[in-house]
Design a protein around this motif. Structure first.
Motif: not given
Length: 327
Positions: A211-221, A232-243
């Motif tokens: 997950l750390g690799v993806v957080a630094d490299s991707c706009e969407r996860v 699926q969500a924008p990267s910042a949103r997924l890591f701050s508010a996973p559903a």
């Protein structure tokens, strides 16, 4: 967002009647970077091997994979030959098994140039040297005559990236490209991929369980579980508010970088095998928020926020409910 470059709809894959993918819907826009994450066995690699026609003949594949308006599933070989390595390139996690040990590095790069750009002779060798320079291999002219075993793992991975770039792809699919490398080389390869995206404008799909690799490299996860995309969500949103509870479980298993030491909250159990898929939600047997309704049917994705969707009947609950379940 721009019109999609690649669109997967209802992609399903079975081996000997056992479902490995159970309906993948995914699109990648030109120049976009998308991360595909999940535990081993969730179907991340199979998704793109199926899309590019690289699975063995016993695989039963259905659905749709379109590159612009060109359907790739069941496409004739000459169509796929132009796409693979040309418009879409793929690199794999173990360069030692991808490079041919009996051919020199330069020959393997110039072969890609001959196939996809009709280059040969001195022009192909000069372009091969330029590609090695582009991916950061020192003394590129001499390295063209080296054998794969003479290079380190990180250098071989750079060679694989150079071969992928030879066809000037619009999309690069990187399948766990840093797994076999130490952390310092991992950072260098990821930085290289980001620089190449910026310089060439190509799109990137990064397949990883990190997950750390993806957080630094991707706009969407996109988070995969048991052959489906469950969130699926924008990267910042997924890591701050996973559903989705699975995403929350993955994030909960990460060690914190600051604060007091604590025991990691591992997700119990493992990804179900295709022949032992539970009824309803595949994650239900491992889920701390499981209720009887979860066993009725596989949940469809629901909107949680703009650009954020999750396949869980409880995805729209307040975050405090999820946090309490995984405390």
């Amino acid at each position: 967002m721009s019109a999609a470059l690649v669109t997967l709809k209802g992609l399903r894959v079975s081996f000997d009647g056992q479902a490995a993918l159970r309906g993948i819907d995914l699109s990648v826009a030109p120049g976009e970077s998308v991360g595909l994450v999940g535990e081993s066995g969730c179907g991340k690699s199979v998704t793109w091997l199926a899309a590019l026609g690289l699975l063995p003949g016993r695989a039963q594949i259905s659905g749709s994979v379109k590159l612009d308006d060109v359907e790739l599933l069941q496409a004739r070989p000459h169509v796929l030959d132009r796409v693979r390595g040309g418009r879409i390139a793929m690199i794999f996690q173990d360069p030692a098994s991808s490079l041919n040990p009996v051919h020199r590095i330069g020959k393997q790069i110039t072969e890609a140039l001959r196939l996809h750009r009709a280059m040969g002779g001195a022009a192909a060798r000069a372009e091969a040297k330029r590609l090695l320079d582009q991916v950061g291999i020192p003394d590129a002219a001499r390295r063209l005559d080296a054998w794969p075993h003479e290079l380190s793992g990180g250098q071989n991975q750079r060679v694989m990236i150079a071969i992928a770039l030879a066809g000037r792809p619009e999309l690069l699919v990187a399948d766990e490209p840093t797994t076999a490398l130490d952390v310092t080389i991992q950072a260098q390869i990821l930085r290289l991929l980001q620089d190449l995206r910026r310089d060439t404008g190509m799109a990137l799909v990064l397949i990883s369980h990190d997950l750390g690799v993806v957080a630094d490299s991707c706009e969407r996860v996109c988070v995969m579980y048991a052959g489906r995309i469950v969130e699926q969500a924008p990267s910042a949103r997924l890591f701050s508010a996973p559903a989705h509870p699975y995403t929350r479980g993955l994030l909960g298993a990460l060690p914190p970088l600051d604060g007091p030491r604590r025991r990691l909250a591992a997700i119990p159990g493992g990804v179900p095998e295709p022949w032992a898929m539970p009824p309803g939600c595949a994650f239900a047997p491992r889920c701390a928020m499981h209720v009887s309704a979860c066993d009725a049917a596989a949940p469809e994705q629901v909107g949680v926020a703009p650009g954020h969707r999750a396949a869980c009947i409880r995805a729209t609950l307040p975050a405090s409910h999820h946090q309490a379940a995984y405390a």
